[in-house]
Design a protein around this motif. Structure first.
Motif, PDB file in Angstrom:
ATOM      1  N   GLY A  68       0.860  -1.175   0.000  1.00  0.00           N
ATOM      2  CA  GLY A  68       0.000   0.000   0.000  1.00  0.00           C
ATOM      3  C   GLY A  68       0.899   1.228   0.000  1.00  0.00           C
ATOM      4  O   GLY A  68       2.065   1.161  -0.397  1.00  0.00           O
ATOM      5  N   ASP A  69       0.406   2.351   0.452  1.00  0.00           N
ATOM      6  CA  ASP A  69       1.244   3.536   0.621  1.00  0.00           C
ATOM      7  C   ASP A  69       1.793   3.526   2.035  1.00  0.00           C
ATOM      8  O   ASP A  69       1.037   3.353   3.005  1.00  0.00           O
ATOM      9  CB  ASP A  69       0.448   4.811   0.373  1.00  0.00           C
ATOM     10  N   LEU A  70       3.096   3.728   2.173  1.00  0.00           N
ATOM     11  CA  LEU A  70       3.761   3.664   3.471  1.00  0.00           C
ATOM     12  C   LEU A  70       3.968   5.057   4.041  1.00  0.00           C
ATOM     13  O   LEU A  70       4.269   6.009   3.311  1.00  0.00           O
ATOM     14  CB  LEU A  70       5.112   2.959   3.331  1.00  0.00           C
ATOM     15  N   GLY A  71       3.827   5.161   5.360  1.00  0.00           N
ATOM     16  CA  GLY A  71       3.886   6.458   6.014  1.00  0.00           C
ATOM     17  C   GLY A  71       5.300   6.943   6.280  1.00  0.00           C
ATOM     18  O   GLY A  71       6.253   6.176   6.353  1.00  0.00           O
ATOM     19  N   ASN A  72       5.394   8.231   6.448  1.00  0.00           N
ATOM     20  CA  ASN A  72       6.624   8.940   6.769  1.00  0.00           C
ATOM     21  C   ASN A  72       6.815   8.908   8.290  1.00  0.00           C
ATOM     22  O   ASN A  72       5.914   9.270   9.044  1.00  0.00           O
ATOM     23  CB  ASN A  72       6.489  10.376   6.250  1.00  0.00           C
ATOM     24  N   ALA A  73       7.966   8.474   8.737  1.00  0.00           N
ATOM     25  CA  ALA A  73       8.214   8.319  10.175  1.00  0.00           C
ATOM     26  C   ALA A  73       8.240   9.672  10.890  1.00  0.00           C
ATOM     27  O   ALA A  73       8.554  10.704  10.299  1.00  0.00           O
ATOM     28  CB  ALA A  73       9.543   7.601  10.393  1.00  0.00           C
TER      29      ALA A  73
END
Length: 462
Positions: free
Chosen positions: A188-193
């Protein structure tokens, strides 16, 4: 097990991937192509498979480029089950009904244009509000992070927190046949830490095949702290000049994150306490209410604030603008306002009206805090256009333009690589959801492994 690609292949919109195994056909996402008129035509085109043969749609998250063609899928014969998280289910309903309204408005506008040209029949909308509502008859079970769901004998799917937007997920499909289990993981789309509202992405321990996004595969974000400071500086500068600040933003996640940061800025005396903030987006307002109902997706700090009755998404002097007349009235304000409105890529919505009234003014500022696809008005402005066409008029770009990518909801190159390397046992990585230079750059860092950059319609036997 076969894997085929039907969207977001060497491009960043229209995510749609098909897995065929154990006599089942499983679609991962069914998103809208967004951007230029050529992409609009792609939305109307055939899917590349028969919708009536699809057994399941597993939805990673509720952004339009991942869920936006589900009503069309149902309209064309899909009668299977859509499975997603509880938060994504609520957000998808909001997003799809809004998209249908916008398509209807666009169809009516085009019909008027066609009649003026003496043509009889104008193009119809991709789907109607009724179509959008009807597709929710297909939404069935609700997925919980880390809890496997049985799709069929020997076939299961598990959703893992992707940290991208509220309810977003990576999805692991496992198929057992003839004493052997094969698994394919869709990022999917992965988040920015390091973002304040959501938790970090959490991948499974292993998978045979990984299909992962590559939106920012060629760059690293600046730190969130530095990005926040730049935002505060942009706002303070424009207000000191007597102008307004226009922030094009996506209604899901980005708008809420900006509200959180603005609240912090006022409370820490980094922003003027008297500045007026307008959230001019009915969808963003509704999405903010959904946030308050889904603590299970939030960071411990944000969840704790909600439980204690402290709303982290409501800065001082916040005006929630739902009605069109109130949105129009904002344009009479010539200075001292921070206007947050959609769409983030300026392809539609109320933001275009605010750009029309402010982008030609030297004292104002336009602040981009998210990704802008090629062909969009946002990308034109970011790339240095001297003027942009809005509502049939060429408007000069004279305001100060900021592009602050530290707010991105997408993982950057290093975060993508770290997520991928955390998944053991991988035989091949398929890169999707990225423009080709970003995909090539990310692929170069996956040396020693099989890496594929599929094109639209490609089929692989796994």
């Amino acid at each position: 097990m076969k894997l085929s690609f039907h969207g977001a292949d060497r491009a960043v919109t229209g995510s749609c991937h098909l897995v065929e195994c154990l006599n089942r056909r499983i679609l991962i996402d069914c998103g809208l192509f967004q951007g230029s008129r050529d992409l609009v035509e792609e939305n109307v085109a055939a899917f590349g498979f028969d919708p009536a043969t699809i057994d399941y749609v597993l939805l990673t998250h509720a952004h339009l480029d991942h869920c936006g063609r589900i009503p069309l899928l149902a309209k064309r014969g899909f009668r299977g089950e859509v499975i997603t998280t509880a938060a994504s289910r609520e957000l998808a309903r909001l997003v799809l009904v809004d998209a249908a309204h916008l398509q209807d408005e666009d169809a009516q506008r085009r019909a008027r244009q066609w009649r003026r040209r003496g043509k009889e029949e104008a193009p119809s909308p991709l789907y109607t509000v009724v179509d959008a509502l009807d597709c929710f008859d297909r939404f069935g079970r609700t997925a919980e992070y880390g809890q496997p769901l049985q799709l069929a004998e020997g076939l299961r799917a598990t959703f893992f927190d992707a940290g991208h937007i509220l309810g977003s997920a990576s999805i692991l499909i496992e198929a057992a046949e003839h004493g052997r289990t094969r698994s394919v993981l869709f990022s999917g789309d992965l988040g920015n830490a390091g973002r304040p509202l959501l938790r970090l992405p959490s991948p499974p321990a292993r998978a045979d095949i990984v299909v992962m996004e590559s939106t920012y595969g060629d760059r690293c974000h600046r730190s969130l702290k530095d990005s926040i400071e730049e935002l505060y500086g942009a706002i303070s500068g424009a207000l000191a000049r007597g102008g307004n600040v226009i922030i094009p933003t996506f209604a899901l996640e980005r708008a809420q994150e900006i509200l959180y940061v603005l609240r912090q800025g006022i409370e820490r005396s980094r922003l003027p306490p008297a500045m007026q903030i307008f959230l001019d987006s009915p969808m963003a307002i509704s999405a903010t209410e959904i946030f308050k109902r889904h603590f299970e997706c939030l960071s411990p700090e944000a969840a704790s604030m909600f439980r204690e009755g402290r709303d982290p998404l409501h800065p001082a002097n916040l005006h929630l603008v739902r009605e069109s007349a109130d949105s129009v009235a904002i344009n009479r304000i010539t200075g001292g306002a921070v206007i947050v409105a959609g769409s983030g890529m300026c392809t539609g919505g109320r933001i275009r009206h605010h750009l029309r009234h402010n982008i030609w003014r030297k004292e104002s500022a336009v602040v981009f805090v998210g990704y802008a696809a090629a062909g969009t008005i946002a990308r034109q402005i970011i790339d240095g256009a001297k003027s942009v066409r809005l509502f049939g008029e060429d408007i000069a770009v004279r305001s100060t333009i900021y592009t602050i990518n530290g707010f991105s909801a997408h993982a950057d190159q290093q975060e993508l690589l770290a997520w991928r390397r955390a998944v053991e046992g991988c035989e091949a990585t398929f890169l999707v959801h990225g423009e080709e230079p970003a995909m090539q750059a990310l692929a170069a860092h996956l040396d020693g492994q099989r890496v594929e950059l599929p094109r639209l319609g490609d089929v692989f036997d796994l």
